[in-house]
Motif scaffolding. Structure first.
Motif, PDB file in Angstrom:
ATOM      1  N   TYR A 167      42.405  37.072  46.449  1.00  0.00           N
ATOM      2  CA  TYR A 167      41.662  37.044  44.372  1.00  0.00           C
ATOM      3  C   TYR A 167      40.851  37.034  44.601  1.00  0.00           C
ATOM      4  O   TYR A 167      39.309  37.339  44.662  1.00  0.00           O
ATOM      5  N   ASP A 168      40.514  37.036  42.284  1.00  0.00           N
ATOM      6  CA  ASP A 168      39.418  37.732  42.075  1.00  0.00           C
ATOM      7  C   ASP A 168      38.974  36.385  41.955  1.00  0.00           C
ATOM      8  O   ASP A 168      39.568  35.450  40.411  1.00  0.00           O
ATOM      9  N   ALA A 169      38.183  36.020  42.672  1.00  0.00           N
ATOM     10  CA  ALA A 169      37.151  34.843  42.510  1.00  0.00           C
ATOM     11  C   ALA A 169      36.482  35.060  41.391  1.00  0.00           C
ATOM     12  O   ALA A 169      36.059  33.899  40.297  1.00  0.00           O
ATOM     13  N   SER A 170      36.230  35.891  40.419  1.00  0.00           N
ATOM     14  CA  SER A 170      35.463  36.033  39.094  1.00  0.00           C
ATOM     15  C   SER A 170      36.311  35.429  37.580  1.00  0.00           C
ATOM     16  O   SER A 170      35.395  34.853  36.912  1.00  0.00           O
ATOM     17  N   LYS A 171      37.304  35.487  38.209  1.00  0.00           N
ATOM     18  CA  LYS A 171      38.676  34.657  37.090  1.00  0.00           C
ATOM     19  C   LYS A 171      38.428  33.741  37.344  1.00  0.00           C
ATOM     20  O   LYS A 171      38.950  32.358  36.668  1.00  0.00           O
ATOM     21  N   PHE A 172      38.094  32.702  38.712  1.00  0.00           N
ATOM     22  CA  PHE A 172      38.913  31.121  38.482  1.00  0.00           C
ATOM     23  C   PHE A 172      37.667  30.734  39.020  1.00  0.00           C
ATOM     24  O   PHE A 172      37.595  29.568  39.255  1.00  0.00           O
ATOM     25  N   GLY A 173      36.469  30.719  38.398  1.00  0.00           N
ATOM     26  CA  GLY A 173      34.742  30.500  38.391  1.00  0.00           C
ATOM     27  C   GLY A 173      35.132  29.783  39.610  1.00  0.00           C
ATOM     28  O   GLY A 173      35.189  30.619  41.339  1.00  0.00           O
ATOM     29  N   ASP A 174      35.080  27.839  40.198  1.00  0.00           N
ATOM     30  CA  ASP A 174      34.329  27.838  41.914  1.00  0.00           C
ATOM     31  C   ASP A 174      35.612  26.945  42.023  1.00  0.00           C
ATOM     32  O   ASP A 174      35.701  26.768  43.319  1.00  0.00           O
ATOM     33  N   LYS A 175      37.112  27.755  41.399  1.00  0.00           N
ATOM     34  CA  LYS A 175      38.426  27.569  41.977  1.00  0.00           C
ATOM     35  C   LYS A 175      38.953  28.441  43.829  1.00  0.00           C
ATOM     36  O   LYS A 175      38.658  30.102  43.650  1.00  0.00           O
ATOM     37  N   VAL A 176      39.452  27.835  44.488  1.00  0.00           N
ATOM     38  CA  VAL A 176      39.717  29.100  45.927  1.00  0.00           C
ATOM     39  C   VAL A 176      41.188  28.015  45.878  1.00  0.00           C
ATOM     40  O   VAL A 176      41.701  26.923  45.804  1.00  0.00           O
ATOM     41  N   PRO A 177      41.254  29.795  45.743  1.00  0.00           N
ATOM     42  CA  PRO A 177      43.769  28.478  46.499  1.00  0.00           C
ATOM     43  C   PRO A 177      43.613  28.090  47.813  1.00  0.00           C
ATOM     44  O   PRO A 177      42.744  29.014  48.719  1.00  0.00           O
ATOM     45  N   THR A 178      44.458  27.066  47.907  1.00  0.00           N
ATOM     46  CA  THR A 178      44.861  26.683  49.208  1.00  0.00           C
ATOM     47  C   THR A 178      45.931  26.335  49.410  1.00  0.00           C
ATOM     48  O   THR A 178      46.123  25.618  50.693  1.00  0.00           O
ATOM     49  N   GLY A 179      46.523  27.824  49.035  1.00  0.00           N
ATOM     50  CA  GLY A 179      47.771  27.989  49.707  1.00  0.00           C
ATOM     51  C   GLY A 179      48.992  28.652  48.613  1.00  0.00           C
ATOM     52  O   GLY A 179      48.628  28.963  47.542  1.00  0.00           O
TER      53      GLY A 179
END
Length: 371
Positions: free
Chosen positions: A159-171
């Protein structure tokens, strides 16, 4: 699955070689194996086995160099048997033609376990001799009647972390949630792992995945189509669709994870959560000219954890022998799909299900993504 994945491993290896990315540790390991034995075995399409020889059939390119360094040269020293590399590709049809010719020239094949099992049931593969091949040197559940696991890779979320801030996918639910994680997605063109991803996102528990509910999976995938920018067929495609900003998330091969992180300057990250583990394996062709026992001894030799580390370094393959986990440097463990910390977050693809259902399932999947 193996055909496309193996070809991608070759792309990675060639790119590393071109950039001169050979660590001291990798060089030492490969040199130790190669220099301890005789010169590298011949890599030739259509290689013919002679006395004291085996022909190992893989998917071509520089894979032969990796298999020689890890397994071929050491086996020559150990057993006095030359292992010739044949890169013509062990497809199911080619293996069947070899056996039905009455004079097979192949001995060992790098095959999907589900393909080897299907061929074995047709009388085209030798049963693995577990008095020679050691099941204790395999991860539980990854030794089959006609094939023995030798490496692993996974389908994981990048995932492109620059687009989601602190949110991280978990599944997979997050992968399919474009409100929580906006942007386009990219999926694998050849279906494997995508049915499982769709079902996990739709609320199916990991231990209830199989047998896969294809109608439910295809309904989920069809409804999601407008959010998919591309269906990649090779690792380079999966990488570029994220690097060029077309997609904010993609399900990619784990072997591409470190490359995409590096090429993006760290802005594209990956997680192992609900990753889907897929095994590669070696099988022995029925009536192989080099002899069943010798072929089994080669597979047993390839179970050496130090040899499997060479394959991890060169091609990014996760080792089949759990004893190899301790040999991977701490800073590389996060890249190993079967490191205990990574493996416990994932689900293994069911080879028995794929053996029976992959062809029809892929036909239906292709119709959906092509419509």
């Amino acid at each position: 699955m193996t055909d496309n994945f193996e070809k991608d491993c070759l792309d990675i290896l060639e790119a590393k070689a071109a950039r001169g990315e050979i660590s001291r540790r990798r060089f030492t390991q490969i040199a130790a194996f190669v220099l301890a034995g005789a010169p590298l075995a011949l890599k030739a399409k259509g290689a013919q086995a002679a006395a004291n020889e085996l022909v190992f059939v893989n998917w071509g390119g520089d894979a032969g160099k990796a298999y020689d360094a890890a397994y071929g040269a050491p086996f020559l020293k150990e057993a006095g048997v030359t292992v010739k590399q044949d890169g013509s590709g062990p497809t199911e049809g080619a293996i069947e033609a070899q056996v039905k010719s009455g004079k097979p020239s192949w001995d060992i094949v790098d095959a999907d376990p589900f393909s080897a099992e299907a061929l074995g049931k047709k009388g085209l593969m030798e049963e693995i001799d577990y008095s020679i091949v050691d099941k204790n040197k395999m991860r539980p559940g990854f030794g089959w009647k006609y094939s023995a696991s030798t490496y692993f890779f996974s389908y994981i979320i990048a995932y492109d972390a620059s687009k989601f801030g602190d949110k991280v996918p978990t599944g997979m639910a997050d992968f399919f949630d474009v409100e929580k994680f906006p942007g386009k997605r990219s999926l694998y063109k050849w279906g494997a792992g995508m049915w499982e991803a769709a079902l996990l996102a739709d609320g199916v528990a990991p231990d209830k995945l199989y047998p896969l509910d294809l109608d439910r999976a295809h309904k989920k995938l069809a409804a999601f189509k407008d959010n998919v920018v591309s269906y990649w067929g090779g690792g380079a495609e999966s990488q570029s669709v994220l690097l060029n900003g077309e997609a904010s998330m993609a399900l990619i091969w784990s072997t591409r994870a470190s490359l995409i992180e590096q090429d993006s300057g760290g802005s594209i990250k990956f997680v192992w959560d609900q990753g889907l583990i897929s095994p590669g394996a070696m099988g022995v062709v029925k009536g192989n000219p080099g002899g069943k026992e010798t072929a089994m001894k080669f597979i047993a030799s390839a179970q050496d954890p130090a040899k499997q580390i060479v394959m991890f370094d060169m091609l990014g393959q996760g080792p089949a022998n759990p004893a190899a986990d301790a040999l991977i440097p701490a800073d590389k463990k996060r890249l190993n799909p079967v490191d205990p910390e990574n493996m416990k977050k994932q689900i293994a693809l069911d080879m028995a299900w794929y053996e029976t259902n992959y062809g029809p399932a892929l036909d239906a999947y292709t119709k959906i993504i092509s419509a």
